[in-house]
Scaffold this motif. Structure first.
Motif, mmCIF file in Angstrom:
data_model
loop_
_atom_site.group_PDB
_atom_site.id
_atom_site.type_symbol
_atom_site.label_atom_id
_atom_site.label_comp_id
_atom_site.label_asym_id
_atom_site.label_seq_id
_atom_site.Cartn_x
_atom_site.Cartn_y
_atom_site.Cartn_z
ATOM 1 N N ALA A 78 0.823 -1.206 0.000
ATOM 2 C CA ALA A 78 0.000 0.000 0.000
ATOM 3 C C ALA A 78 0.861 1.261 0.000
ATOM 4 O O ALA A 78 0.592 2.215 -0.753
ATOM 5 C CB ALA A 78 -0.930 -0.002 1.213
ATOM 6 N N SER B 58 2.646 1.636 -3.373
ATOM 7 C CA SER B 58 1.694 2.069 -4.395
ATOM 8 C C SER B 58 1.340 3.544 -4.219
ATOM 9 O O SER B 58 1.231 4.287 -5.207
ATOM 10 C CB SER B 58 0.427 1.212 -4.328
ATOM 11 O OG SER B 58 -0.490 1.572 -5.333
ATOM 12 N N THR B 59 1.183 3.969 -2.968
ATOM 13 C CA THR B 59 0.885 5.378 -2.704
ATOM 14 C C THR B 59 2.032 6.270 -3.162
ATOM 15 O O THR B 59 1.811 7.335 -3.755
ATOM 16 C CB THR B 59 0.621 5.593 -1.201
ATOM 17 O OG1 THR B 59 -0.496 4.787 -0.798
ATOM 18 C CG2 THR B 59 0.309 7.047 -0.896
ATOM 19 N N ARG C 22 0.370 1.215 6.279
ATOM 20 C CA ARG C 22 -0.960 1.451 5.715
ATOM 21 C C ARG C 22 -1.560 2.739 6.268
ATOM 22 O O ARG C 22 -2.294 3.444 5.564
ATOM 23 C CB ARG C 22 -1.897 0.260 5.991
ATOM 24 C CG ARG C 22 -3.175 0.350 5.163
ATOM 25 C CD ARG C 22 -3.993 -0.921 5.264
ATOM 26 N NE ARG C 22 -3.339 -2.069 4.658
ATOM 27 C CZ ARG C 22 -3.359 -2.332 3.373
ATOM 28 N NH1 ARG C 22 -3.960 -1.504 2.517
ATOM 29 N NH2 ARG C 22 -2.773 -3.403 2.891
ATOM 30 N N SER D 248 -0.494 5.559 4.191
ATOM 31 C CA SER D 248 -1.254 5.588 2.940
ATOM 32 C C SER D 248 -2.614 6.250 3.144
ATOM 33 O O SER D 248 -3.050 7.077 2.333
ATOM 34 C CB SER D 248 -1.435 4.169 2.393
ATOM 35 O OG SER D 248 -0.191 3.595 2.038
ATOM 36 N N THR E 110 -4.545 3.727 -7.378
ATOM 37 C CA THR E 110 -4.064 3.441 -6.029
ATOM 38 C C THR E 110 -5.078 3.915 -5.003
ATOM 39 O O THR E 110 -5.490 5.079 -5.023
ATOM 40 C CB THR E 110 -2.727 4.150 -5.755
ATOM 41 O OG1 THR E 110 -1.729 3.634 -6.634
ATOM 42 C CG2 THR E 110 -2.277 3.927 -4.311
ATOM 43 N N PRO F 160 -5.827 3.495 -0.571
ATOM 44 C CA PRO F 160 -5.122 3.064 0.647
ATOM 45 C C PRO F 160 -5.478 1.653 1.083
ATOM 46 O O PRO F 160 -4.748 1.041 1.860
ATOM 47 C CB PRO F 160 -5.565 4.105 1.685
ATOM 48 C CG PRO F 160 -6.837 4.670 1.158
ATOM 49 C CD PRO F 160 -6.705 4.650 -0.330
ATOM 50 N N SER F 161 -6.583 1.114 0.576
ATOM 51 C CA SER F 161 -7.002 -0.240 0.936
ATOM 52 C C SER F 161 -6.415 -1.296 0.005
ATOM 53 O O SER F 161 -6.764 -2.473 0.120
ATOM 54 C CB SER F 161 -8.529 -0.338 0.909
ATOM 55 O OG SER F 161 -9.034 -0.022 -0.385
ATOM 56 N N ILE F 162 -5.530 -0.898 -0.885
ATOM 57 C CA ILE F 162 -4.948 -1.847 -1.833
ATOM 58 C C ILE F 162 -4.194 -2.952 -1.084
ATOM 59 O O ILE F 162 -3.521 -2.702 -0.082
ATOM 60 C CB ILE F 162 -4.014 -1.111 -2.828
ATOM 61 C CG1 ILE F 162 -3.633 -2.006 -3.993
ATOM 62 C CG2 ILE F 162 -2.772 -0.576 -2.108
ATOM 63 C CD1 ILE F 162 -2.881 -1.271 -5.102
#
Length: 337
Positions: A91, A94-95, A148, A151, A252, A254-256
């Motif tokens: 996460a 990705s962020t 997380r 994120s 993207t 934040p829950s990815i």
């Protein structure tokens, strides 16, 4: 003389039973292959479209990102540790890529950002465990929430998108016809991981630490450094998974990768890696990843809700941890005095 000569005969049946159980325990990969074949046939019967080469290739997207992280996680667990922060690492990576994309970063830069953030998270985990001395389960539960949480702090309810078109290849591209880039990458990384774990000094050191860290330290192994490297590899693999997952989704949130920790640990343990450390094989992890992918695909073909899939994964994790314990107890009872 008669009694002594006949004594081995009385032990023949228990010995045979004991030998069969030992052979069963030593052929875990063969059992997994049998399970995978059974599930494959069931999936083919569940849908007439399952055997289409394009559909089979697309089905690999359901597990390859997790499987890539599982390859690295195997080193951590064989070393007697665990990393529960991989979902949070994905996460955060990705962020970071999403934020870079908003500034106009190109594909190469985005991939570099994802890998760098993943490696940094792995280094921090390794520092907490190897240098500070925190138990890995405590340290990585903390960093799972930390990564997380950052994120969520950065994104809130918003979404990052606008990635370059060329970036999508890492999560949606194909090589050699219908073979997905993700699955091809997983295959190459599996070969590399197998060589490192089973054919190098580093792999032997990882197993030695998992078996007995105190003896490994007295034998001259740099236990803390090796543990740190194992966490670094896992963070780097999570960064790569973040690149692929973000490229596949094209956005993207934040829950990815939420809850991926359970799936990844399940793949590793299902592959025969001892959750207490010291033993495990990369081929077992690879086959377990295929089993998980086939299970997910089959449940998807039956339109099974995601919550049921989570229940299945949790049950599999409990089963693969419990069965070896029960088998050892049965072996102990059947072993002749």
């Amino acid at each position: 003389m008669t009694i002594e000569a006949s004594a081995p005969a009385f032990r023949t049946i228990p010995d045979r039973l004991h030998g069969r159980w030992r052979a069963l325990a030593g052929s875990w990969e063969a059992l997994l292959l049998g399970v995978a074949a059974t599930i494959f046939v069931a999936d083919a019967l569940a849908s007439p479209y399952f055997l289409d080469l394009t559909n089979l290739s697309d089905a690999t997207f359901t597990f390859t990102e997790k499987a890539i992280v599982a390859l690295a996680m195997a080193f951590v667990i064989v070393a007697g540790e665990i990393d529960l922060s991989v979902g949070g690492t994905i996460a955060l990576a990705s962020t970071a890529m999403g934020a870079a994309a908003q500034t106009g970063a190109g594909t190469a830069e985005l991939v570099g950002v994802g890998l760098a953030v993943g490696a940094a998270c792995g280094l921090f985990n390794g520092f907490l465990v190897a240098r500070v001395g925190l138990p890995s389960i405590v340290a990585t539960i903390g960093t799972m929430s930390l990564y997380r949480g950052i994120s969520y702090l950065v994104l809130g309810d918003t979404v990052y998108n606008g990635y370059p078109d060329s970036f999508g290849f890492f999560g949606q591209g194909y090589v050699w016809g219908v073979l997905s880039f993700e699955f091809a990458s997983f295959g190459l990384l599996a070969v590399l991981a197998g060589i490192v774990l089973h054919r190098t000094t580093f792999g032997r050191a990882v197993r030695a630490i998992g078996n007995n860290p105190f003896a490994a330290r007295f034998s001259g192994l740099r236990v803390e450094r090796i543990r740190g490297v194992a966490f670094l590899l896992t963070g780097l693999a999570a960064g790569l998974a973040a690149v692929m997952l973000t490229a596949r989704l094209g956005s993207t949130r934040p829950s990815i990768a939420l809850g991926w920790e359970l799936d990844i640990v399940t793949i590793v343990v299902l592959g025969g890696v001892n959750i207490q450390g010291g033993a495990g094989t990369i081929p077992g992890v690879v086959i377990a990843a295929l089993v998980m992918g086939l299970v997910t695909t089959g449940l998807g073909l039956l339109n099974v809700p995601g919550i049921i899939m989570s229940i299945v994964v949790g049950a599999m994790l409990i089963a693969v941890i419990t069965l070896p314990i029960l088998a050892r107890r049965l072996l102990h009872r059947r072993k002749p005095a």
